[in-house]
Design a protein around this motif. Structure first.
Motif: not given
Length: 338
Positions: A25-38
Motif C-alpha cells: 500500500k502506497s500510504a505505508e511506503a518508507v523513504r530513506v530521507r523523509s520529504e513532503e508528500e505530493c
C-alpha cells in the motif's frame, strides 16, 4: 490542497478498498530521507516518475540487450526490454490486484546498472575487479550516482525490488516478486523473437516439450506464462508458477543460453565488447583525469570504484567512441592538416 480534494489521499484510500490483502500500500511506503508528500501522486508513482525522467534510464536506449550493434532498428535495447518488462508485470499485477505503480517503478529501474555490451560487459568487470553484479549497480545508481551524489531518495520497496530482481534473495513484496519472474518471461521471449528475426534460431530449435506447453511464438509463450502465474498465485502470499509451466520455462531458458547467450554466432561481438571494457578500464585507472570529476567526488577519491561506476554507466555508443578516441589513430588527412 484541501484534504477532501487531495488526489493522493483518495488514491491511497482506494488501494485499501480495491487491492489484494497482500498488495503493498502506497500510504505505508518508507523513504530513506523523509520529504513532503505530493498532493497528487502516491510515493510509488513519484518513484516511477523519478526513474523514467532520470539520465540512467534514458541511457538504456543505447545499451545492448543481446545484439551488439545489430543490423536493424527493431532489435531490443535495455530500454525497450525495461518497457516490455513493465507491461508484462503490470498485466500480472492487475490480474492479482497488486500495486501496479510499485511494479512499474521496479520494472523501469531494474536494469539501469547494466554495463554497455550486455552481459559480456558485466562479466568483463566482474573478472577485472572480482565481483560486479548489475542489480547491485542499479541500487548504487539510484542511491549515489544520481541527484548530485544523494540519489533519488526512492522508497525502500522500490530499491529492494530492484536489488533482488535477480541473484540471491527474494523480494519482500509480491510486486517485487512479480518483476523478478516477469523479467525472465520478457527477456526469454523477446530475445527469442530477436533470434528469429536475426535468423539465428527457428521454432524447430525449441524442445518439443516447450512447444507443446508454451507454444512456439513469443506472444503465445508470454500469454501461457503470464496466465499461469496469475492462476497459480491467486490469493497467495507468494508469486509462483505451476510445475508444468516452470519446467518448460527452464527448458526454454537452457536452449537460449546454449544457442544465443553463450552461442558461437555472437562470440566475435562478445569478444570485441569485452576487449573494449578491458582496455578502457586499464586506461582510466592509469589516467583518472579522463573521468568526469563527479565520479571521483562520489567515491571519495577511490579511483577504481570511480572507473567501475563510469564504465557501467556508459552506453555502447559512448564506450566505442571513447575507445576510438583513445586508441585509434586519426586518419592521415587530419594528422597532416595545415
Amino acid at each position: 490542497m484541501d484534504p477532501q480534494t487531495d488526489i493522493r489521499k483518495r488514491t491511497e484510500h482506494q488501494e485499501y478498498e480495491t487491492l489484494s490483502l497482500y498488495a503493498a500500500k502506497s500510504a505505508e511506503a518508507v523513504r530513506v530521507r523523509s520529504e513532503e508528500e505530493c498532493p497528487i501522486r502516491t510515493s510509488y508513482q513519484r518513484d516511477r516518475d523519478r526513474i523514467i525522467h532520470s539520465k540512467p534510464f534514458r541511457r538504456l536506449k543505447h545499451k545492448t540487450q543481446v545484439y551488439i550493434a545489430p543490423a536493424g532498428d527493431h532489435y531490443r535495447t535495455r530500454m525497450t526490454h525495461s518497457l516490455e518488462v513493465s507491461q508484462i508485470c503490470r498485466t500480472i499485477g492487475r490480474g492479482l490486484r497488486l500495486n501496479e505503480d510499485l511494479i512499474e517503478a521496479i520494472a523501469l529501474g531494474h536494469d539501469v546498472g547494466h554495463t554497455p555490451f550486455g552481459h559480456v560487459g558485466e562479466q568483463a568487470l566482474a573478472e577485472i575487479v572480482g565481483s560486479f553484479r548489475h542489480n547491485e549497480q542499479s541500487l548504487r545508481t539510484f542511491t549515489i550516482l544520481t541527484g548530485d551524489g544523494k540519489g533519488l531518495n526512492l522508497t525502500e520497496a522500490v530499491l529492494e525490488g530492484i536489488l533482488h530482481h535477480t541473484g540471491g534473495g527474494m523480494p519482500q513484496t509480491l510486486e517485487g516478486q512479480v518483476v523478478r519472474m516477469g523479467d525472465r518471461i520478457a527477456y526469454l521471449c523477446h530475445d527469442f523473437d530477436d533470434a528469429l528475426r536475426a535468423g539465428l534460431m527457428t521454432a524447430e530449435d525449441l524442445p518439443k516439450g516447450v512447444r507443446e506447453v508454451l507454444g512456439a511464438a513469443p506472444s503465445s509463450m508470454i500469454t501461457a506464462m503470464v496466465t499461469d502465474m496469475i492462476e497459480t498465485s491467486w490469493q497467495s502470499s507468494q508469486i509462483a508458477m505451476s510445475s508444468k509451466i516452470l519446467t518448460a520455462m527452464q527448458e526454454f531458458r537452457q536452449v537460449m543460453f546454449t544457442k544465443i547467450y553463450n552461442g558461437s554466432h555472437l562470440a566475435r561481438e562478445r569478444f570485441k565488447g569485452k576487449a573494449i571494457i578491458d582496455e578502457l578500464y586499464t586506461y582510466c585507472c592509469n589516467t583518472p583525469s579522463i573521468l568526469p570529476e563527479e565520479f571521483l567526488l562520489w567515491t571519495h577519491g577511490d579511483v577504481e570504484r570511480a572507473v567501475i561506476d563510469y564504465l557501467a554507466g556508459c552506453t555502447d555508443n559512448h564506450a566505442i567512441s571513447l575507445f576510438e578516441e583513445i586508441f585509434i589513430p586519426r586518419s592521415r588527412s587530419i594528422i597532416f592538416e595545415d
